[in-house]
Design a protein around this motif. Sequence first.
Motif, PDB file in Angstrom:
ATOM      1  N   ARG A 125      54.419  69.457  45.303  1.00  0.00           N
ATOM      2  CA  ARG A 125      53.955  71.015  45.688  1.00  0.00           C
ATOM      3  C   ARG A 125      54.458  71.212  47.221  1.00  0.00           C
ATOM      4  O   ARG A 125      54.349  70.308  48.087  1.00  0.00           O
ATOM      5  N   TYR A 174      50.919  67.203  41.464  1.00  0.00           N
ATOM      6  CA  TYR A 174      50.294  67.523  42.891  1.00  0.00           C
ATOM      7  C   TYR A 174      51.166  67.229  43.969  1.00  0.00           C
ATOM      8  O   TYR A 174      51.253  68.044  45.133  1.00  0.00           O
ATOM      9  N   SER A 233      43.274  75.224  44.774  1.00  0.00           N
ATOM     10  CA  SER A 233      42.721  74.524  46.041  1.00  0.00           C
ATOM     11  C   SER A 233      43.356  73.194  46.382  1.00  0.00           C
ATOM     12  O   SER A 233      43.618  72.520  45.259  1.00  0.00           O
ATOM     13  N   TYR A 234      43.376  72.747  47.424  1.00  0.00           N
ATOM     14  CA  TYR A 234      43.674  71.493  47.627  1.00  0.00           C
ATOM     15  C   TYR A 234      42.502  70.393  47.403  1.00  0.00           C
ATOM     16  O   TYR A 234      42.899  69.191  47.225  1.00  0.00           O
ATOM     17  N   ARG A 235      41.442  70.947  47.428  1.00  0.00           N
ATOM     18  CA  ARG A 235      40.302  70.088  47.265  1.00  0.00           C
ATOM     19  C   ARG A 235      40.122  69.568  45.824  1.00  0.00           C
ATOM     20  O   ARG A 235      40.430  70.282  44.785  1.00  0.00           O
ATOM     21  N   SER A 271      53.480  74.160  48.692  1.00  0.00           N
ATOM     22  CA  SER A 271      52.355  74.914  49.045  1.00  0.00           C
ATOM     23  C   SER A 271      51.017  74.828  48.005  1.00  0.00           C
ATOM     24  O   SER A 271      51.387  74.328  46.927  1.00  0.00           O
ATOM     25  N   ASP A 272      50.146  75.510  48.634  1.00  0.00           N
ATOM     26  CA  ASP A 272      48.798  75.366  47.553  1.00  0.00           C
ATOM     27  C   ASP A 272      49.072  76.528  46.623  1.00  0.00           C
ATOM     28  O   ASP A 272      48.321  76.753  45.640  1.00  0.00           O
ATOM     29  N   ASN A 325      52.429  78.843  52.951  1.00  0.00           N
ATOM     30  CA  ASN A 325      51.423  78.180  53.519  1.00  0.00           C
ATOM     31  C   ASN A 325      51.821  77.591  54.778  1.00  0.00           C
ATOM     32  O   ASN A 325      51.549  76.310  55.317  1.00  0.00           O
TER      33      ASN A 325
END
Length: 282
Positions: A269, A266, A228-230, A271-272, A16
């Motif tokens: 990380r 989280y 997902s980052y969401r 990258s996702d 990413n």
Amino acid sequence: MSRPAKSLRVASVNVNGIRAAYKKEMAAWLQERDVDILCLQEVRAPDKIVRELLDESQWSILHAEAAAKGRAGVLIATRLTPNSNGELLENQPVATRSDIGEEYFADSGRWVEADYTLPNGQSLTVVSAYVHSGEVGTQKQDDKYRFLERMLVRMPELAKHSDHVLIVGDLNVGHTELDIKNWKANQKRAGFLPEERAYFDKFFGEIGYVDVARSLAGEVPGPYTWWSYRGQAFDNNAGWRIDYQMATPALAALASNATVDRAASYDERFSDHAPLVVDYLF
């Protein structure tokens, strides 16, 4: 990390953006992981910067940069120094190719191939691939199907070309219901469409490649490689398994383990996606 003797360790990860990943301590992961062949997707950086970050004194670097700046980009990096067992590939790639063989995708930065001669004299072809994410009803989805169609042609060609073939990368499709945590809610979304999944039925069916991670894990949920980052997707492990190592059968039989290097939290990380690491015993 300890590893089996006489093993070839292959790692694949969608970073990413390699510059952002290095700012988030990707280098520390790579140093610890003792990788022989590193395959990256969505590199999204000029070749000069890539070579500075990876360090050409440590790696032989094959990078297919996308014509569209800041987009895509795939890479295969081969270790130039012995691994923790003191072993080394007999030589660096004896041949390389920087696209999938169709002019339409020639400068898309989505497919790169490297041929090796293994210590036992057999040939190995490694591919780093980044399939389009797609979007239903758009040109992005049309391009995704066109790329998957081209894979149906190229994969058998490679199987005839080399003793062993390994195609790794972010292929942006969850093959079965085990590959997505919330599959029922995503049946009409790019990445889990029946038409997309049908290509993978062919990859692992009539074409004859093996899904190495699934073969080793068995029929269990995941292990997922993208979150997902969401929202709370990562914390709730609501992921997708869309990163693969696809091997010809004789090579798949040599795989001793497949590990998803999921970050501890989280915040850790880079990258996702999480790296997928497999050891092949020669």
